[in-house]
Design a protein around this motif. Sequence first.
Motif, PDB file in Angstrom:
ATOM      1  N   ARG A 111     115.381 -18.526  22.412  1.00 35.23           N
ATOM      2  CA  ARG A 111     116.482 -17.360  21.968  1.00 35.23           C
ATOM      3  C   ARG A 111     115.466 -16.285  23.178  1.00 35.23           C
ATOM      4  N   SER A 112     114.471 -16.105  22.946  1.00 43.11           N
ATOM      5  CA  SER A 112     114.099 -15.366  24.304  1.00 43.11           C
ATOM      6  C   SER A 112     114.144 -15.203  25.083  1.00 43.11           C
ATOM      7  N   ASP A 113     113.669 -14.607  26.074  1.00 44.32           N
ATOM      8  CA  ASP A 113     112.882 -14.507  27.258  1.00 44.32           C
ATOM      9  C   ASP A 113     111.873 -14.044  27.588  1.00 44.32           C
ATOM     10  N   CYS A 114     111.875 -12.821  26.818  1.00 40.09           N
ATOM     11  CA  CYS A 114     110.467 -12.019  26.970  1.00 40.09           C
ATOM     12  C   CYS A 114     110.208 -11.658  25.769  1.00 40.09           C
ATOM     13  N   HIS A 115     108.621 -12.298  25.364  1.00 41.56           N
ATOM     14  CA  HIS A 115     107.582 -12.163  24.063  1.00 41.56           C
ATOM     15  C   HIS A 115     106.305 -12.254  24.266  1.00 41.56           C
ATOM     16  N   ALA A 116     106.256 -11.674  23.943  1.00 38.02           N
ATOM     17  CA  ALA A 116     104.886 -11.074  24.901  1.00 38.02           C
ATOM     18  C   ALA A 116     103.535 -11.173  23.924  1.00 38.02           C
ATOM     19  N   TRP A 117     103.855 -12.500  22.927  1.00 39.35           N
ATOM     20  CA  TRP A 117     103.062 -12.751  22.339  1.00 39.35           C
ATOM     21  C   TRP A 117     102.469 -14.517  23.106  1.00 39.35           C
ATOM     22  N   GLY A 118     103.336 -14.579  23.833  1.00 39.83           N
ATOM     23  CA  GLY A 118     102.985 -15.652  24.425  1.00 39.83           C
ATOM     24  C   GLY A 118     102.297 -15.216  26.159  1.00 39.83           C
ATOM     25  N   ALA A 119     101.861 -13.664  26.206  1.00 40.56           N
ATOM     26  CA  ALA A 119     101.022 -13.628  27.169  1.00 40.56           C
ATOM     27  C   ALA A 119      99.555 -13.477  27.614  1.00 40.56           C
ATOM     28  N   HIS A 120      99.254 -14.257  26.737  1.00 40.71           N
ATOM     29  CA  HIS A 120      97.612 -14.044  26.041  1.00 40.71           C
ATOM     30  C   HIS A 120      96.680 -14.883  27.211  1.00 40.71           C
ATOM     31  N   PRO A 121      97.565 -15.795  28.004  1.00 38.31           N
ATOM     32  CA  PRO A 121      96.882 -16.135  28.919  1.00 38.31           C
ATOM     33  C   PRO A 121      95.719 -15.479  30.013  1.00 38.31           C
ATOM     34  N   ILE A 122      95.862 -14.316  30.075  1.00 30.28           N
ATOM     35  CA  ILE A 122      94.832 -12.727  30.313  1.00 30.28           C
ATOM     36  C   ILE A 122      93.932 -13.071  29.598  1.00 30.28           C
ATOM     37  N   TYR A 123      94.705 -12.350  28.612  1.00 31.43           N
ATOM     38  CA  TYR A 123      92.770 -12.620  27.114  1.00 31.43           C
ATOM     39  C   TYR A 123      91.769 -13.401  27.221  1.00 31.43           C
ATOM     40  N   HIS A 124      92.573 -14.921  28.093  1.00 29.73           N
ATOM     41  CA  HIS A 124      91.386 -16.110  27.739  1.00 29.73           C
ATOM     42  C   HIS A 124      91.252 -16.250  29.657  1.00 29.73           C
ATOM     43  N   MET A 125      91.625 -15.654  30.051  1.00 25.58           N
ATOM     44  CA  MET A 125      91.424 -15.767  31.504  1.00 25.58           C
ATOM     45  C   MET A 125      89.487 -14.851  31.294  1.00 25.58           C
ATOM     46  N   TYR A 126      90.042 -13.717  30.764  1.00 26.77           N
ATOM     47  CA  TYR A 126      88.617 -12.835  30.650  1.00 26.77           C
ATOM     48  C   TYR A 126      88.047 -13.372  29.803  1.00 26.77           C
ATOM     49  N   THR A 127      88.124 -13.906  28.354  1.00 25.19           N
ATOM     50  CA  THR A 127      87.268 -14.070  27.801  1.00 25.19           C
ATOM     51  C   THR A 127      86.381 -15.402  27.351  1.00 25.19           C
ATOM     52  N   ASN A 128      87.607 -16.402  27.978  1.00 24.68           N
ATOM     53  CA  ASN A 128      86.933 -17.761  27.671  1.00 24.68           C
ATOM     54  C   ASN A 128      86.857 -17.853  28.611  1.00 24.68           C
ATOM     55  N   LEU A 129      87.390 -18.086  29.757  1.00 23.71           N
ATOM     56  CA  LEU A 129      87.260 -19.258  30.867  1.00 23.71           C
ATOM     57  C   LEU A 129      86.276 -18.252  31.659  1.00 23.71           C
ATOM     58  N   LEU A 130      85.882 -16.648  32.289  1.00 26.05           N
ATOM     59  CA  LEU A 130      84.895 -15.921  33.072  1.00 26.05           C
ATOM     60  C   LEU A 130      83.968 -15.629  31.829  1.00 26.05           C
ATOM     61  N   GLY A 131      84.643 -15.651  30.279  1.00 26.01           N
ATOM     62  CA  GLY A 131      83.290 -15.779  29.653  1.00 26.01           C
ATOM     63  C   GLY A 131      82.834 -14.298  28.895  1.00 26.01           C
ATOM     64  N   ILE A 132      84.063 -12.784  29.001  1.00 27.35           N
ATOM     65  CA  ILE A 132      83.750 -11.930  29.070  1.00 27.35           C
ATOM     66  C   ILE A 132      83.533 -11.748  27.238  1.00 27.35           C
ATOM     67  N   ARG A 133      82.824 -11.262  26.652  1.00 26.91           N
ATOM     68  CA  ARG A 133      82.780 -10.914  25.660  1.00 26.91           C
ATOM     69  C   ARG A 133      82.401  -9.304  24.903  1.00 26.91           C
ATOM     70  N   PRO A 134      82.809  -8.758  24.060  1.00 18.02           N
ATOM     71  CA  PRO A 134      81.289  -8.135  22.890  1.00 18.02           C
ATOM     72  C   PRO A 134      80.765  -9.232  22.358  1.00 18.02           C
ATOM     73  N   ALA A 135      79.328  -8.221  22.687  1.00 16.15           N
ATOM     74  CA  ALA A 135      78.454  -9.184  22.201  1.00 16.15           C
ATOM     75  C   ALA A 135      78.034  -8.057  20.875  1.00 16.15           C
ATOM     76  N   SER A 136      78.133  -7.539  20.296  1.00 19.75           N
ATOM     77  CA  SER A 136      78.064  -6.126  19.182  1.00 19.75           C
ATOM     78  C   SER A 136      79.528  -5.263  19.123  1.00 19.75           C
ATOM     79  N   MET A 137      79.830  -5.490  17.503  1.00 16.01           N
ATOM     80  CA  MET A 137      80.644  -3.848  16.825  1.00 16.01           C
ATOM     81  C   MET A 137      80.114  -3.129  18.208  1.00 16.01           C
TER      82      MET A 137
END
Length: 773
Positions: free
Chosen positions: A673-699
């Motif tokens: 239906r929608s051609d613009c749905h930001a729930w599918g924009a998460h590759p940016i997040y995974h590039m940072y946090t899972n591939l490059l692996g930068i994450r908070p190590a504490s709260m």
Amino acid sequence: MTCAEAGKAPYVIAYRCKFTLSEALRIRIHVSGDERYELFLDDRRIGRGSERGDRSNWFYETYEVEMAAGEHQWLARCWALGPYKPWAQVSVQPGFLLSPDDEALSPLMGTGIARWEAKPMSGYQFIPLPSSIGTGAKLDVDGASFDWDALSGEGGGWLPAEPMDYGIHRSDNYHLSSTQRLMRPAKLPAMQEVSFQPSAVRFVEQAGRLEADQQPIDASRDLQEDHEIWQGLLTGRPISMPAHTRRRVIIDLGDYYCCYPELVVSGGKGAVIRLHWEESFYEEAQGGRKSNRNDIGGKWFKGYGDTFRPDGGSNRRFDLLWWHAGRYAELIVETASEAVVFHAFNLLETRYPLEMEGSIRCNDERLNQVVAASFRTLQMCAHETYMDCPYWEQLMYVGDTRIQSLITYVSTLDDRLPRKALDMFRASRNNHLGLVNCAYPDQGGKHISSFSLWWVAMVYDYALWRGDAQWIRAMMSSVRDEIDKLLCNRSVNGAVRLPISWNFMDWQTAPSEAWNFGEPPHGADRLNAAYNLQMIHTLELVAKLEAYLGEDELASRARRLAKELGNVVEQLFWNEERGLFADDTGHQHYSEHPQVLSILCESISPRRNGRLVPDMLKATDLMRTSIYFDHYTFEALASAGHSDALLTRLEPWFGMEASGLRTTPEIFLDTTRSDCHAWGAHPIYHMYTNLLGIRPASMGFTSVGIRPQLGSLTCLHGKLPHPNGFIEAKVERQGSQWLVEVNLPRGLPGNLVWGNKRYPLREGRNEFSIPIY
């Protein structure tokens, strides 16, 4: 104040206040409107509002303006669409408020006190949209009956405005009724409005509204010689269209935009100008199938928009009350006995002023393009709230918003939208269920149980990425109550039943009788594995939140509940032979969703979780996760050390450019239906946090952990904004070694994790050479 002559909504009201200053002043005012307003000072627009909220959180904007001595005029255009308002728009009673910060100025300009005048603006007709679209009625503006003098504060028909109740500030009032708005300061900056030029005129034909609605784009009818003429209008060159002429013009904006259009015309008495908008052309007149979004030939335009009817006057400015969204515009002009001159076709892009403060790039250009398209999607779905989609609903859904907030955390330090989202969802619990609405603000109101749990996860995300323990503590009573209410719905075997509601989990990616409108399979017992595993995962996050706040007893309780429910889930849903969790207690149906959620759970047996990824990937009968739930699939794959599988699952995103998609769609199907749905924009997040692996190590992100997993990539370089500065990491394969460079800002400790080894990181530059095994 209001206009006594307004009648019943929908309508548009003009308000004016003329006053004289004896000396130059810098004035601070607070302004609000129900449903919406547009404010002008001496013919200059000051702002738009009110920021979208609800009756318990009715926002007012604050403006500061410099005024010279002499005569001035406040003018507001305020409107209420009543039954035709957008789904996300709340209303108590139409009205307008302007309150000077200096009470001494109230007799001069304060509404209900000063001499304000009002009149209904004639010429607007409101056209309701189909029930599947929730963006509010569109306009049919009749220039012959339109009050062209009203927006300059001139003309006749002005009558004294009618005072209403005093504004009530939320912090000073503890009474709640359906006739009050509890006022609070706007949370967000003004929305961005930037002029832009469309890319190109793609098609021109001699056709009016009737022909355009009844036929696809036929290349043989294209008037190629007219392209340059209409292209000139887009670049600021006026054009004249003769009497008794019809033209249909298809304009490609070049990208996906949310925009306010404006047409300035002279003459053209009796002409009809229709301006419609669309995300993509369709393959057939009926049905929702799309193919390459760049192609228009042989396809159908199904868009919606507005109609303008010139009265023959000079320099008539036709504009809108709310913005449109999409990639394509269709302009249809039908002149009568008088030519029409188009002086300008202006477009203002509008959105939240969100920009990527850091950067992320790799050696795979396809992935870099995905990052650009994903961030554009986030921008188009960020306004006065996050939105699921700008074209269809413009609603802030929890499931979408959690992902949008995470992308925001890695992209910018501006966390005002995530904070507002958390606060509004908490406010939504004031309903008969006492649970978070799945979308809010929403005049309809509905509940999705999985979204209740994702809202709790949003609270955890904020604590992890931003901290602010005092604010999180204020959220926790709602978090605890939400969890306890859902846990009450348990069967005799201890599992949590799906409630009687829309139990959306994910859109199905293949035909299935077991999945129903996004609801996962379950039997008569209403037990589903994914929902129970999501509950376990959420309880584990709650335990970490409680520990962060020093509530050790409550943290222990949450961990105990998670472990107990984990034992029940393993007994009811685990299939030892397949090495997978079934969806239902009868073990009739299987999907990726419970496997993904189990991997994210610490309370499930490590032996069982260790089998899940290989068995899940090789199985041929699982319902796969869609673009939305792929976010959690990617989290699971990375946590299990399968970054190659994560990159493989990005293939649909890699195909976006070839299919003409400028933004991520609602689902990777031809019938999306929608051609613009930001729930599918998460590759940016995974590039940072899972591939490059930068994450908070504490709260509160008081320390950082960096665990690169490049998979088949050979170079990945990212800068992530942090309150202390930028966290910069670069990982590159050179010969038989991985070269790792990490720059940490002052005061941020961290560790680099590579395989089973941990390397301490210090402030400033850190360099490592790690052999490739």
